[in-house]
Enzyme design. Structure first.
Site, PDB file in Angstrom:
ATOM      1  N   GLU A  85       0.836  -1.218   0.000  1.00  0.00           N
ATOM      2  CA  GLU A  85       0.000   0.000   0.000  1.00  0.00           C
ATOM      3  C   GLU A  85       0.865   1.259   0.000  1.00  0.00           C
ATOM      4  O   GLU A  85       1.689   1.454   0.897  1.00  0.00           O
ATOM      5  CB  GLU A  85      -0.909  -0.021   1.236  1.00  0.00           C
ATOM      6  CG  GLU A  85      -1.910   1.123   1.256  1.00  0.00           C
ATOM      7  CD  GLU A  85      -2.859   1.050   2.453  1.00  0.00           C
ATOM      8  OE1 GLU A  85      -3.110  -0.052   2.981  1.00  0.00           O
ATOM      9  OE2 GLU A  85      -3.339   2.119   2.852  1.00  0.00           O
ATOM     10  N   LYS A 280      -6.924  -1.232  11.774  1.00  0.00           N
ATOM     11  CA  LYS A 280      -6.337  -1.627  10.485  1.00  0.00           C
ATOM     12  C   LYS A 280      -5.136  -0.732  10.197  1.00  0.00           C
ATOM     13  O   LYS A 280      -4.103  -1.192   9.698  1.00  0.00           O
ATOM     14  CB  LYS A 280      -7.404  -1.523   9.383  1.00  0.00           C
ATOM     15  CG  LYS A 280      -6.960  -2.058   8.034  1.00  0.00           C
ATOM     16  CD  LYS A 280      -6.252  -1.041   7.165  1.00  0.00           C
ATOM     17  CE  LYS A 280      -5.888  -1.633   5.821  1.00  0.00           C
ATOM     18  NZ  LYS A 280      -5.094  -0.721   4.984  1.00  0.00           N
TER      19      LYS A 280
END
Ligand code: MEV
Length: 439
Positions: A85, A280
């Site tokens: 990411e 998260k």
């Protein structure tokens, strides 16, 4: 076509690839080329990777980046992170730098207990079972000696063993509940081997126990396995500073900034929908270091989220407060990690990552991982409560869009210049590229 196959594991690697390519691709030769493009030219290295798992056809790359300037307990670390990411590594690095000038991170390992259980069924008198267990407990432990000898030399081993009566929840269900110290190894194989031996000895001893009737002698072992829930293998990471010390170029009103962070954390503490995303963000940092250091991120994920629900309601892992003019931000998370055994001595990049971290002990690695998670959380909350997450995220993500559209150097220059002063969104970037390419 039903896409099923018999004996796939017996095929050679080439045959496996050909089967996949012919079965699933309109242009099999192209698929084969893509798959093989990721093979390593070093045959030995490729073989090493092929043998980590089964039915290997190629390698799947993830980038490894470095977040430097992590000051933890007075020592600087450059933290290797493996993650797909964009903006995660940049955010960690930004947080690390921010806190390095404000005293750095503190981290403390609170405990290191691992857990394993033998789940079994006993059809009989639970009082007799407890008496039997008390009588054979030392025999059970002694039967694991050949497995535990090396671990004991390193200061680890089985630290407790008890019988638990679970018949209130499930008929005839009992457990041997064991705790372990596994020092610098994650200990999964060690724990599971001990448990399987305990189960075997338990069954044998029951069969020879004079006080048991025939039904009681027949203990049914259902399974023996470690638990990935490790609420007593916990590390605490924290930062704090005077509220006014939070000030910097983009934080003009530190009091307001600190209050917003505390509010954001309070929301994650009471609202599970937010808590999951909040956590998260923490796991972005945690998993990236876990992967880089060859640890088991599925085990850590499962254990961390169970821990986040330990009150009966899923909640934030991190906490924040302002007290007497001091802003404090901290978290405690369970992390069962290893720096020896498993992939740590096999995967060359894992070895490299551990070397970059100064060959840490498992406890030191727990501290580094927790701090990276906390830093990631701070970076996310900082963006969310000030500019919004998209500004920074899209700045980093723009490269993915440029790659997707195979932009050349000249186009990249024009796009980057344009978006220095314009809001970046996927569609804005795409339409800018399309306009550029109009004849
Ligand atoms: C994105 O990967 C992580 C965040 O959503 C975390 C958060 O919302 O706190 C930005």
């Amino acid at each position: 076509m039903n896409n099923s196959v018999a004996g796939f594991s017996k095929l050679t690697k080439e045959e496996k690839i050909n089967w996949i390519a012919n079965e699933y691709f309109a242009k099999p030769a192209e698929a084969v080329a893509t798959i093989k493009q990721y093979w390593n030219s070093d045959v030995k290295l490729q073989q090493l990777h092929d043998e980590f798992i089964e039915n290997t056809i190629t390698n799947f790359y993830l980038p490894m980046g470095i977040a430097p300037n992590f000051l933890i307990n007075g020592k600087y670390y450059s933290v290797p992170m493996v993650i797909e990411e964009s903006s995660v590594v940049a955010a960690a690095a930004k947080s690390a730098k921010f806190w390095a000038t404000r005293g750095g991170f503190k981290a403390t390992v609170l405990n290191t207990e691992k857990i394993g259980q033998v789940h079994f069924l006993f059809n009989g008198d639970s009082v007799k079972l407890q008496r039997f267990f008390d009588a054979v407990k030392q025999t059970l432990i002694a039967s694991t000696e050949s497995i535990t000898a090396n671990m004991q030399k390193r200061g680890g081993g089985i630290t407790s063993l008890e019988l638990r009566n679970k018949t209130g929840e499930l008929e005839h269900y009992f457990q041997l509940h064991a705790t372990f110290e596994t020092k610098d190894s994650m200990g999964a194989n060690f724990i599971n081997s001990c448990l399987e031996q305990l189960a075997k000895t338990l069954k044998q001893e029951a069969q020879n126990h004079a006080d048991f009737n025939e039904a009681e002698k027949e203990i049914t072992i259902v399974m023996s396995i470690l638990s990935n829930y490790v609420p007593n293998c916990v590390v605490r990471a924290e930062v704090s500073c005077r509220v006014e010390e939070l000030a910097e170029k983009k934080i003009e009103n530190p009091q307001l900034f600190a209050e917003k962070i505390v509010q954001a954390v309070n929301i994650a503490e009471v609202e599970p929908f937010r808590a999951v995303t909040h956590n998260k963000g923490i796991m972005n940092g945690v998993d990236a270091v876990i992967l880089a250091t060859g640890n088991d991120f599925r085990a850590v994920e499962a254990g961390v989220h169970a821990y986040a629900s330990r009150s009966g309601k899923y909640s934030s892992l991190s906490h924040a407060k302002i007290e007497n003019g001091i802003f404090s931000f901290w978290m405690e998370i369970p992390l069962a990690l290893g720096t020896v055994g498993g992939l740590t001595s096999l995967h060359p990049l894992v070895k490299t990552a551990l070397e970059i971290l100064g060959k840490p002990s498992a406890q030191e690695l727990m501290q580094i991982v927790a701090v990276t998670g906390l830093a990631q959380n701070f970076a996310a909350l900082r963006s969310l409560t000030t500019t919004g997450i998209q500004e920074g995220h899209m700045k980093m993500h723009i490269n993915n869009i440029l790659n997707q559209y195979q932009t050349n150097a000249e186009e990249r220059k024009m796009i980057k210049t344009h978006f220095e002063n314009n809001t970046i969104s996927h569609s804005a970037v795409v339409s800018f590229i399309e306009n550029l390419r109009k004849p």
